[in-house]
Design an enzyme around this catalytic site. Structure first.
Site, PDB file in Angstrom:
ATOM      1  N   GLU B  30      36.647  46.790  39.084  1.00 26.32           N
ATOM      2  CA  GLU B  30      37.229  48.102  38.153  1.00 26.32           C
ATOM      3  C   GLU B  30      36.566  47.244  36.749  1.00 26.32           C
ATOM      4  OE1 GLU B  30      40.901  47.456  38.952  1.00 26.32           O
ATOM      5  OE2 GLU B  30      40.597  48.704  40.881  1.00 26.32           O
ATOM      6  N   ALA B  60      40.486  51.182  42.957  1.00 29.11           N
ATOM      7  CA  ALA B  60      41.071  51.101  44.001  1.00 29.11           C
ATOM      8  C   ALA B  60      40.073  49.627  45.208  1.00 29.11           C
ATOM      9  CB  ALA B  60      41.069  52.615  45.548  1.00 29.11           C
ATOM     10  N   GLU B  61      41.179  49.155  44.925  1.00 24.18           N
ATOM     11  CA  GLU B  61      40.266  47.311  45.565  1.00 24.18           C
ATOM     12  C   GLU B  61      40.342  47.724  47.045  1.00 24.18           C
ATOM     13  OE1 GLU B  61      43.301  47.769  43.361  1.00 24.18           O
ATOM     14  OE2 GLU B  61      42.946  47.039  42.003  1.00 24.18           O
ATOM     15  N   PHE B  84      42.657  40.900  39.066  1.00 27.92           N
ATOM     16  CA  PHE B  84      43.038  39.860  38.620  1.00 27.92           C
ATOM     17  C   PHE B  84      44.123  39.500  40.255  1.00 27.92           C
ATOM     18  CE2 PHE B  84      43.886  41.211  34.735  1.00 27.92           C
ATOM     19  CZ  PHE B  84      43.935  39.665  33.684  1.00 27.92           C
ATOM     20  N   ASP B  85      44.472  38.172  40.327  1.00 26.58           N
ATOM     21  CA  ASP B  85      45.018  37.633  41.239  1.00 26.58           C
ATOM     22  C   ASP B  85      45.960  38.573  42.635  1.00 26.58           C
ATOM     23  OD1 ASP B  85      46.788  36.589  39.818  1.00 26.58           O
ATOM     24  OD2 ASP B  85      45.796  34.747  39.643  1.00 26.58           O
ATOM     25  N   GLY B  86      46.793  39.033  42.192  1.00 27.16           N
ATOM     26  CA  GLY B  86      47.865  39.950  42.280  1.00 27.16           C
ATOM     27  C   GLY B  86      47.296  41.557  42.382  1.00 27.16           C
ATOM     28  N   PRO B  90      46.063  45.132  47.878  1.00 27.19           N
ATOM     29  CA  PRO B  90      45.509  46.428  48.465  1.00 27.19           C
ATOM     30  C   PRO B  90      44.119  46.412  49.542  1.00 27.19           C
ATOM     31  CG  PRO B  90      46.244  46.866  46.058  1.00 27.19           C
ATOM     32  CD  PRO B  90      46.208  45.040  46.429  1.00 27.19           C
ATOM     33  N   HIS B 130      49.712  38.778  37.599  1.00 28.47           N
ATOM     34  CA  HIS B 130      48.640  38.714  36.661  1.00 28.47           C
ATOM     35  C   HIS B 130      48.234  37.120  37.241  1.00 28.47           C
ATOM     36  CE1 HIS B 130      48.785  42.240  35.628  1.00 28.47           C
ATOM     37  NE2 HIS B 130      47.893  42.436  34.861  1.00 28.47           N
TER      38      HIS B 130
END
Lengths: 370, 325
Positions: B30, B60-61, B84-86, B90, B130
């Site tokens: 993204e 959409a990961e 980001f890590d968080g 998904p 994040h």
């Protein structure tokens, strides 16, 4: 009958006119303005043979499971036409991304039934070569493979190849986020992928009404590509619709969503009991639309096949069943060390150590086994 | 030929080099195109390699990772950026049930040379999701490899080695260190990807760290030296597989070991390392292997993150405790 959930959609019964059909349940050939199909008698007989053989395979596998020879079996009973029609619509260079029930497609792609059986017997995770057969390995997590199919289709685009991808999913899978992501990707990149949804009316025990307020094929409009509902028990209609969608994909027209309207005659897998969640009358009603009986009626009535032909197919089915039975019983267990061997393309020191420890442990027993 | 580079710029140059070397390398994520990524790691790459090789994806990961699987099956080498890590969760299903398993599922017929780049860890004053350290989830999954770089040299070489590697790699980038600089010799022979490295010699205590905590560990070692303590610091560099042979050697000499990471301590990487070091060095140990890490809480609001994150004082405190046994 359970109480309706407040606000839930009433069960819909699709008008029959929505269905693309080329062969009526009575076995009469009909024409459709958008889908035509020219098939020679040899090809029609070959399709019939496929339907009978995959059903026999399925029946034999179910029996083997009942006798304790398979851990589980996902029956395709009732969905033979959807799968043979879709599988035969593919070109040799196309790629299929199946779920875990696409035995008919596997058959059409030339995968040996014993390779499929080996997965359910617990010998491996699928013994066939996905590259050589153009038939990917089964995916058990619902809907995950639709994204793989779309990514593969994006690869076809980058390669400038004239190929297409056929992604299989069930009605329940349409509720998954990843399936929606696959359709968004496919639309955004105009990827040469066709989503082939076998709506067999139930996600294990949960009926379609709990998955969707609208007929599934109508969802495609929201993603921006065509959706079509085909009679999934009509092998000729499935073949025509799928062939056309794959050709459109190859020509750069992007994805299509096909809803093959069908019915799972058996259980979801050998682990469940469909009498707990559906009525016998429903089953009886769908038996009247049996995909094999209707093609047989057409072949007989049109004098394309005679009694000798039908008998020869039955004899061939008996031979296949015997081969599946003996092949299953004779199937060797994998070497125990195999579980370590393909985790990585480049083995890690930790896993190499665990493998060595395991071998030493095995060899500590007399004769190397315990 | 040496250049002074930040970790961020080193990654950018490493990605560029990998794309030049192999036309099958495709970047996906993204905002990685025109914007160059929220951290600008992919800055300028779409302009030079085009939209088919640097793909701005839908948001959409799971889609990013799932389509990467298909591309890998087709012979491509996708490099997926998770912003980001968080936000990796998904995509967690695709990574754990598919990316990690397909090589084994296919008995080696299908390779998954996918790199999953994740800016990870805290210390940048961000809002929730994040600042997390999800490495243990991935290290626990057979079929994945996990790398965490700490400096520009490893960033430059590591990203190229990860992309060329045949297995899927979760590539953790220490986001709060993106702007740290060092000399990078772009013609050197790099260290192997899956090898730890002693980055400061010492005799009293062995401190292990990776990613953003390596700098903290080095700061602690420098402070300890002023008090007459000699601290050896090992940069693990790889989380899975672990390269503990140099660690065992070090601990057999020092007799003391402290593991530092930002992730919550319970069931974190420190637990695994403590068990392995204890098993291998039991007779050499003068003290139990100690762990310094984040608390077992959700990552806190940024006004509290300095309290949450291990700093040099907490590392020094652990060093003191190890010495007291």
């Amino acid at each position: 009958m359970v109480d309706p959930v407040p606000g839930a959609a009433a069960p819909h019964h699709a008008p029959r006119t929505e269905l693309v059909q080329l062969l009526t349940p009575e076995g009469d050939r009909v024409e459709h303005p958008d889908y035509s199909l020219q098939m020679g008698d040899d090809e029609l007989r070959a399709v019939y043979r496929d339907l009978v053989l995959v059903r026999r395979w399925d029946v034999e596998a179910t029996a083997l499971q009942r006798q304790g020879e398979l851990g589980i079996w996902a029956s395709l009973l009732g969905q033979e036409a959807a799968q043979i029609g879709a599988g035969r619509a593919m070109a040799a260079s196309d790629m299929a991304f199946p779920t875990y029930r696409e035995h008919g497609v596997a058959w059409a792609r030339g995968v040996d039934p014993l390779h499929v059986i080996s997965l359910f017997r617990g010998v491996d995770n699928g013994g066939w070569d996905p590259v050589a057969t153009g038939f990917n390995l089964y995916t058990v997590v619902i809907g995950a493979q639709t994204l793989h199919a779309t990514g593969y289709a994006m690869g076809i685009q980058r390669d400038g190849a004239e190929q297409a991808v056929l992604a299989f999913l069930g009605d329940g899978a349409t509720s998954q986020g990843e399936v929606n992501e696959a359709m968004i990707w496919a639309a955004s990149f105009s990827a040469p992928v066709v989503f082939f949804c076998q709506n067999n009316q139930y996600a294990i025990s949960v009926p379609l009404e709990r998955q969707s307020r609208v007929p599934l094929y109508q969802r495609a409009a929201g993603f921006g590509f065509p959706g079509v509902r085909v009679d999934g028990n009509d092998v000729l209609a499935v073949l025509a619709v799928t062939r056309q969608a794959l050709q459109a994909a190859r020509e750069g027209q992007g994805p299509t969503f096909i809803e093959a309207f069908t019915y799972r005659m058996g259980a979801h897998t050998t682990s469940d009991d469909p009498t707990r969640y559906r009525l016998a009358s429903e089953l009886e009603e769908w038996k009247l639309r049996d995909p094999i009986a209707r093609l047989k009626a057409h072949l007989s009535r049109s004098s394309i096949a005679d009694a000798a032909f039908f008998e020869s197919v039955e004899a061939e089915a008996d031979e296949l069943a015997a081969r599946i039975r003996s092949g299953t019983l004779d199937m060797p267990d994998p070497a125990p060390t195999e579980m370590f061997d393909h985790v990585y393309a480049e083995q890690t020191p930790q896993l190499a150590q665990q493998r060595a420890d395991f071998v030493a442990y095995q060899e500590s027993f007399e004769g190397g086994e315990h | 030929m040496s250049e002074t580079l930040t970790i961020g710029k080193a990654l950018n140059l490493g990605l560029r080099k990998a794309m030049e070397d192999d036309a099958k390398v495709v970047l996906m994520g993204e905002d990685i195109g025109k914007l160059g990524g929220v951290f600008r790691i992919t800055d300028g790459l779409q302009k030079d390699f085009g939209e088919a090789r640097v793909v701005d994806t839908p948001l959409a990961e799971a889609g990013i990772l799932g389509t990467a699987v298909g591309l890998a099956m087709r012979g491509y080498r996708p490099v997926c950026e998770i912003q980001f890590d968080g936000f990796v969760f998904p995509a967690y299903n695709q990574i754990v049930t598919q990316v990690a398993k397909i090589h084994a599922r296919s008995r080696g017929r299908l390779a998954m040379p996918i790199v999953i780049r994740i800016p990870f860890g805290g210390g940048i004053g961000a809002v929730e999701h994040h600042s997390e350290s999800p490495e243990a989830y991935f290290a626990h999954t057979a079929g994945l490899k996990v790398v965490a770089v700490s400096n520009p040299v490893d960033a430059y070489w590591g990203i190229q080695q990860a992309i060329a590697h045949p297995d899927p790699i979760v590539f953790l980038e220490p986001k709060r260190r993106y702007w740290e600089k060092a000399e990078v010799d772009v013609e050197a022979t790099p260290d192997p990807l899956f090898a730890s490295r002693v980055v400061r010699g010492g005799d009293d205590v062995t401190v292990l760290a990776y990613g953003p905590m390596v700098k903290t560990a080095l700061q602690a070692a420098a402070a300890a030296a002023e008090e007459g303590r000699s601290v050896e610091v090992v940069d693990l560099r790889t989380v899975s597989p672990l390269d503990l042979a140099p660690v065992h050697e070090s601990v057999r000499r020092t007799g003391r070991c402290v593991v530092v990471h930002e992730a919550p301590v319970t069931l974190g990487l420190g637990a695994e390392i403590a068990a392995r070091v204890t098993e291998a060095c039991f007779h050499s140990l003068e003290a139990p292997v100690l762990r310094v890490g984040g608390y077992d809480t959700p990552y806190p609001p940024s006004k509290l993150e300095e309290d949450y994150l291990p700093d040099l004082d907490r590392v020094l405190d652990a060093v003191d405790r190890a010495m007291e046994f």
